[in-house]
Design an enzyme around this catalytic site. Structure first.
Site: not given
Ligand code: ADP
Ligand code: ZN
Length: 665
Positions: A221, A437, A513
């Site tokens: 986001k 396991e 589990d």
């Molecule tokens: P949120 O704000 O939804 O918690 P972030 O934007 O902070 O998530 O995501 C953290 C990191 O994870 C980003 O900086 C990026 O490196 C990686 N990431 C998350 N979602 C994506 C995506 N859809 N595509 C590429 N990288 C992503």
């Molecule tokens: Zn187990």
């Protein structure tokens, strides 16, 4: 410290001096810690890591030739190499102190030597351990002093904080975000309007003021919001909702005011408010209310109503709990657009892996489709993390490029934590974990609706697991059939079933589990209409389902009790089924668990090979037994009737004896 604080000139001579001083300190610190780090790893050769338990076992079984101790790390040379001409050593992290080791090695006939610790590294790390806290303290002091001076005391807090979150150019584009195509599409429109607000206002189109990005943590986001700013080449202001409410009454509201003031000056621009639920929670009087949060929220609402969207000011909010937001925030003219940023699907995960692997050297074994299949449910930040961990592992193993085995190891690292080699399990515990396991894996393999086994291991992990079975579906599943769910439940209960079958006693190891199996049963009955007793009646309501929301029972007390009985019945049946399968395949269970105790880890392929060998041997024994029986019957016949039946028996025997040497291959 030189007193040039009253001098507001940022590039004053005093400031310059101080900067140089800090730079020198920083360089010194970095080089000291690099030395401490690399100095340690310089002399280490490549070898296979094993647990301390396994090492103790090897000593007891007289399999060890030589042991070398260096800093807490043991290098073990075995008496017998697995293959002729191999030069394999094992490395083990020492558990306990040297006395324990001496005791263990006494009278064992093992050649023991000790390498003097790397003195340089030790001095360096001693310096680093003093220098680092000191520098952090000085930095902290400097930061606080600067703060007081700039903001003019407490009341300045709100202002200076908001300012420090501006980014002129985020440098992020939509190409950096993968697997969220719908979200990108909705935001594309917004980018266009930020580019040229005039184009829209001329026609009389009303521009959106705000959009809410809704999705679980780590799905991208923040990244998307930055990409919008990057694509539109506008500044990016950001604040986190939880920061608004952390301080004294009135500060939150004044921060909101300041933030909007700054942003309006910089428009067109984007204001991003992360965790907006922290300020935007419904204003209920249930818990006496929170004055500070309410004031902040009211200020935000007022600001949103007050500004003129034709200037190109857009507010993006992010939350993973849209259901708790105050309805006032969602009214037209506020956050009236909702953009779902959900967990990526299979293709999305492949694309996210690719985006993050752009700058990583990969060799041609790497197969992202396989990784994506094994990571159902993982979010973008997990996947980004995996690529990075894989690169670190490749360096650790002295490779020039990342290979698929590094990627697979990184998947486990992110999903279940690091291997905890130094954890000591007693021999008996290892046996229990191995059978537990193996029970999961074997019962899964014996059911046709279960997912294939990828790996079984009894190396404990930092995130708590003492061992686990990794199962990977053949393809991404969006639907589960009733039979698949039943197979899942039976597989989950098979760990406990194996313990009971083999040891006649059970352990606490099955708690997770049991929890998972119960959850699936409950959902089958109350949500999926999969029980005979209740049929298609919906008995639960889910809240916020696309975010994996909670289900709440929606039925009378009596029905709830009946549901509990039904859950118990289903669990009992599944457990019986698991026990039956294990009992009937006791030979395979023993053989597989035996391998696991020695090997600690078995791959899915090895697992299937061992299983097939057991099956073949079983067939053979059966046919041998039947030949035996035929023969004895035949001899009885012969005695009776004197009719020669010799012809057939030797032929069959020859066929069988031909098969036997092939088994060994
Ligand atoms: P949120 O704000 O939804 O918690 P972030 O934007 O902070 O998530 O995501 C953290 C990191 O994870 C980003 O900086 C990026 O490196 C990686 N990431 C998350 N979602 C994506 C995506 N859809 N595509 C590429 N990288 C992503
Ligand atoms: Zn187990």
């Amino acid at each position: 410290m030189p007193q040039n604080n009253n001098q507001n000139n940022q590039n004053g001579p005093g400031n310059n001096n101080r900067q140089t001083w800090w730079t020198i300190m920083l360089c010194l610190l970095i080089s000291v810690s690099m030395f401490a780090f690399f100095g340690n790893s310089l002399g280490s050769s490549r070898s296979r890591e094993i647990t301390y338990d396994r090492f103790v076992e090897m000593i007891k079984d007289k399999e060890v030739e030589k042991v070398l101790l260096e800093d807490n790390q043991l290098t073990v040379t075995p008496k017998k190499q697995p293959l002729e001409g191999m030069d394999l050593t094992y490395s083990v992290t020492l558990v306990g102190d040297e006395n324990g080791l001496n005791e263990l090695l006494a009278d064992s006939g093992v050649e023991y030597s000790k390498k003097a610790p790397n003195v340089g590294a030790e001095i360096a790390s001693a310096i680093a351990s003093i220098a680092i806290p000191l520098i952090i303290m000085l930095l902290g002091l400097r930061f606080i002093m600067g703060y007081m001076n700039k903001g003019g005391g407490m009341m300045g807090f709100g202002k200076s904080r908001a300012k420090s979150y501006v980014q002129k150019e985020t440098g992020v584009t939509f190409a950096d975000v993968a697997g969220e195509e719908e979200a990108k599409e909705s935001l594309q429109e917004v980018v266009e309007f930020l580019h040229d607000p005039g184009k829209y206002t001329q026609i009389g189109a009303k521009l959106p003021k705000g959009a809410l990005l809704v999705g679980p943590p780590g799905t991208g986001k923040t990244l998307l919001a930055k990409a919008v700013a990057g694509e539109a080449h506008v500044p990016f202001f950001s604040l986190s909702g939880s920061e608004f409410v952390e301080m004294f009454v009135g500060v939150g509201a004044s921060r909101v005011r300041d933030l909007f003031e700054e942003a309006k000056k910089a428009a067109p621009c984007i204001i991003f408010i992360d965790e907006i639920d922290a300020i935007g929670k419904t204003r209920d009087t249930h818990y006496g209310g929170n004055d500070e949060r309410e004031q902040t929220l009211n200020q935000l609402l007022a600001e949103m109503d007050g500004f003129d969207s034709s200037k190109g000011l857009l507010i993006l909010g992010a939350t993973n709990r849209p259901e708790v937001l105050d309805p006032a925030l969602l009214r037209p003219g506020r956050f009236d657009r909702r953009i779902i940023v959900d967990r990526p699907d299979l293709k999305g995960r492949v694309n996210i892996l690719k985006v993050h692997a752009r700058k990583v050297l990969l060799d041609d074994t790497v197969n992202f489709d396989e990784i994506a299949l094994a990571t159902s449910g993982a979010v973008g930040s997990d996947l980004a993390n995996m690529v990075n961990e894989a690169a670190i592992l490749a360096v650790k193993y002295g490779r020039r490029a990342v290979s698929q085995s590094d990627m697979l190891e990184a998947v486990e690292l992110v999903l279940v934590g690091k291997e905890k080699k130094e954890r000591v399990l007693s021999k008996e515990e290892r046996r229990i974990v191995a059978y537990h396991e193996t029970g999961h894996a074997l019962v899964s393999a014996l059911q046709k609706d279960a997912e294939p086994v990828q790996k079984i291991t009894i190396v404990p992990r930092t995130m708590g697991a003492l061992g686990y079975v990794m199962q990977v579906p053949e393809e991404e599943k969006y639907l589960n059939s009733k039979n698949e769910l039943k197979a899942m439940i039976t597989g989950l209960l098979a760990g406990r079933a194996a313990e009971e079958l083999i040891f006649g006693d059970v352990t606490t190891g099955a708690s997770n589990d049991i929890e998972r199996a119960t959850k699936i049963c409950r959902a089958m009955i109350t949500q999926y209409g999969m029980s005979e007793k209740f049929g298609l009646m919906g008995l639960a309501e889910t809240e916020n389902q696309y975010l994996g929301g909670k289900a709440y029972l929606n039925c009378g007390d009596e029905t709830a009790t009946e549901i509990d009985h039904e859950v118990m019945k289903m669990l009992k049946e599944s457990y019986e089924e698991a026990r039956r399968l294990l009992n009937e395949n006791r030979d395979a269970l023993d053989r597989l668990a035996g391998y696991l105790i020695i090997q600690e880890t078995i791959t899915g392929k090895e697992f299937m090979r061992i299983l097939h060998t057991v099956f073949k041997e079983r067939e053979q024994q059966k046919s041998e037994a039947s030949v035996e029986q035929e023969r004895s019957e035949a001899s009885v016949e012969q005695e009776r009737s004197e009719v020669p039946v010799k012809q057939e028996t030797p032929v069959q025997e020859a066929e069988i004896s031909e098969q036997i040497p092939e088994e060994g291959k």
